[in-house]
Design a protein around this motif. Structure first.
Motif, PDB file in Angstrom:
ATOM      1  N   ALA A   1       0.895  -1.031  -0.060  1.00  0.00           N
ATOM      2  CA  ALA A   1       0.002   0.174   0.051  1.00  0.00           C
ATOM      3  C   ALA A   1       0.814   1.008  -0.079  1.00  0.00           C
ATOM      4  O   ALA A   1       1.901   1.320   0.572  1.00  0.00           O
ATOM      5  CB  ALA A   1      -0.978   0.052   0.979  1.00  0.00           C
ATOM      6  N   ASN A   2       0.328   2.201  -0.777  1.00  0.00           N
ATOM      7  CA  ASN A   2       1.034   3.497  -0.778  1.00  0.00           C
ATOM      8  C   ASN A   2       2.528   3.305  -1.312  1.00  0.00           C
ATOM      9  O   ASN A   2       3.563   3.725  -0.618  1.00  0.00           O
ATOM     10  CB  ASN A   2       1.004   4.416   0.627  1.00  0.00           C
ATOM     11  N   ALA A   3       2.939   2.393  -2.189  1.00  0.00           N
ATOM     12  CA  ALA A   3       4.166   2.199  -2.689  1.00  0.00           C
ATOM     13  C   ALA A   3       4.850   3.485  -3.298  1.00  0.00           C
ATOM     14  O   ALA A   3       6.098   3.546  -3.540  1.00  0.00           O
ATOM     15  CB  ALA A   3       4.271   1.167  -3.590  1.00  0.00           C
ATOM     16  N   LEU A   4       3.845   4.349  -3.964  1.00  0.00           N
ATOM     17  CA  LEU A   4       4.540   5.501  -4.829  1.00  0.00           C
ATOM     18  C   LEU A   4       4.244   6.679  -3.893  1.00  0.00           C
ATOM     19  O   LEU A   4       3.119   6.916  -3.234  1.00  0.00           O
ATOM     20  CB  LEU A   4       3.783   5.413  -5.950  1.00  0.00           C
ATOM     21  N   TYR A   5       5.286   7.561  -3.815  1.00  0.00           N
ATOM     22  CA  TYR A   5       5.201   8.795  -2.933  1.00  0.00           C
ATOM     23  C   TYR A   5       5.470   9.941  -4.067  1.00  0.00           C
ATOM     24  O   TYR A   5       6.329   9.904  -4.608  1.00  0.00           O
ATOM     25  CB  TYR A   5       5.927   8.927  -1.664  1.00  0.00           C
ATOM     26  N   ARG A   6       4.741  11.122  -3.823  1.00  0.00           N
ATOM     27  CA  ARG A   6       4.902  12.226  -4.815  1.00  0.00           C
ATOM     28  C   ARG A   6       4.966  13.586  -3.888  1.00  0.00           C
ATOM     29  O   ARG A   6       3.967  13.602  -3.012  1.00  0.00           O
ATOM     30  CB  ARG A   6       3.847  12.027  -5.962  1.00  0.00           C
ATOM     31  N   SER A   7       5.663  14.481  -4.213  1.00  0.00           N
ATOM     32  CA  SER A   7       5.611  15.681  -3.720  1.00  0.00           C
ATOM     33  C   SER A   7       5.630  16.821  -4.611  1.00  0.00           C
ATOM     34  O   SER A   7       6.307  16.641  -5.689  1.00  0.00           O
ATOM     35  CB  SER A   7       7.221  15.978  -2.956  1.00  0.00           C
ATOM     36  N   THR A   8       4.962  17.938  -4.304  1.00  0.00           N
ATOM     37  CA  THR A   8       4.925  18.824  -5.283  1.00  0.00           C
ATOM     38  C   THR A   8       5.710  20.104  -5.038  1.00  0.00           C
ATOM     39  O   THR A   8       5.474  21.109  -5.505  1.00  0.00           O
ATOM     40  CB  THR A   8       3.361  19.256  -5.531  1.00  0.00           C
ATOM     41  N   ASP A   9       6.270  20.164  -3.653  1.00  0.00           N
ATOM     42  CA  ASP A   9       7.049  21.280  -3.074  1.00  0.00           C
ATOM     43  C   ASP A   9       8.416  20.795  -2.763  1.00  0.00           C
ATOM     44  O   ASP A   9       8.884  21.167  -1.683  1.00  0.00           O
ATOM     45  CB  ASP A   9       6.199  21.722  -2.002  1.00  0.00           C
ATOM     46  N   PHE A  10       9.225  20.177  -3.653  1.00  0.00           N
ATOM     47  CA  PHE A  10      10.424  20.027  -3.674  1.00  0.00           C
ATOM     48  C   PHE A  10      10.686  19.110  -2.292  1.00  0.00           C
ATOM     49  O   PHE A  10      11.867  19.321  -1.904  1.00  0.00           O
ATOM     50  CB  PHE A  10      11.554  21.276  -3.371  1.00  0.00           C
ATOM     51  N   GLY A  11      10.000  17.981  -2.142  1.00  0.00           N
ATOM     52  CA  GLY A  11      10.163  17.313  -1.037  1.00  0.00           C
ATOM     53  C   GLY A  11       9.860  17.593   0.440  1.00  0.00           C
ATOM     54  O   GLY A  11       9.959  16.932   1.251  1.00  0.00           O
TER      55      GLY A  11
END
Length: 195
Positions: free
Chosen positions: A33-43
């Motif tokens: 579950a939740n294997a992919l993480y995404r940030s839109t603010d430089f981490g």
């Protein structure tokens, strides 16, 4: 890209970090579950996604294209990882390990195949895409070798490092000067030890 002095480091259980531009960064974990993480603010902040599971690597290519690698599949996103399509490549005997962006829509990935009794011997296939991850093909087969890392070392120069598995493991380094089309082994003593 990133601002000068900013670094993203993959942490606990994270496989790697892939900057996609515009402050977007992707990372992954090998979990259900939740294997992919995404940030839109430089981490600074991360959002987990259940779109894909058991990821081993995520690769950012040019123009918002990203590829996510499961054990046997490659998935592709055209919007910096916000959405993912179905598998663009499936090879049930391959376990993908790592990948690198060479620029201009060219990406290189390594995948191992267990060939010995109980998976004790490995052969690595080097895969290459020239169309931003839409299709992948085998470029090189390395018998008795496990490639652990790919590194872009120049505009068209890529290095692959790994080991000969077995009773007496030894290090191996391969080099391509043409963005992964052709490969040769660098011969020498690399001081790689398994102890």
């Amino acid at each position: 890209g990133f601002t000068e002095g900013l670094a993203i480091v993959a942490g606990t259980d994270a496989e790697n970090a892939a900057p996609c531009g515009g402050g977007i960064v992707l990372t992954c974990r090998y979990q259900s579950a939740n294997a992919l993480y995404r940030s839109t603010d430089f981490g600074a902040n991360w959002t987990g996604s259940s779109a894909l599971d058991y990821l081993v690597w995520v690769l950012s290519l040019d123009g918002g294209i990203a590829c996510a690698f499961q054990d046997h599949d490659i998935y592709r996103s055209t919007d910096s990882g916000a959405n993912w399509g179905s598998s663009v490549f499936n090879q049930t005997d391959v376990n993908f390990i790592c990948a690198v962006n060479m620029g201009g829509g060219v990406g290189i990935a390594s995948g191992s195949i267990a060939t010995g009794a109980y998976g004790t011997e490995y052969t690595t296939r080097i895969y290459r895409t020239t169309d931003s991850g839409a299709t992948w093909s085998v470029i090189k087969i390395l018998a008795d070798t496990w490639i652990y890392h790919l590194a872009k070392a120049g505009e068209s120069l890529v290095l692959a490092g790994g080991m000969v598995e077995g009773a007496s493991p030894t290090g191996r380094i391969f080099r391509s000067a043409d963005a992964g089309s052709n490969w040769s082994e660098l011969v020498g003593t690399w001081g790689i030890s398994t102890t």
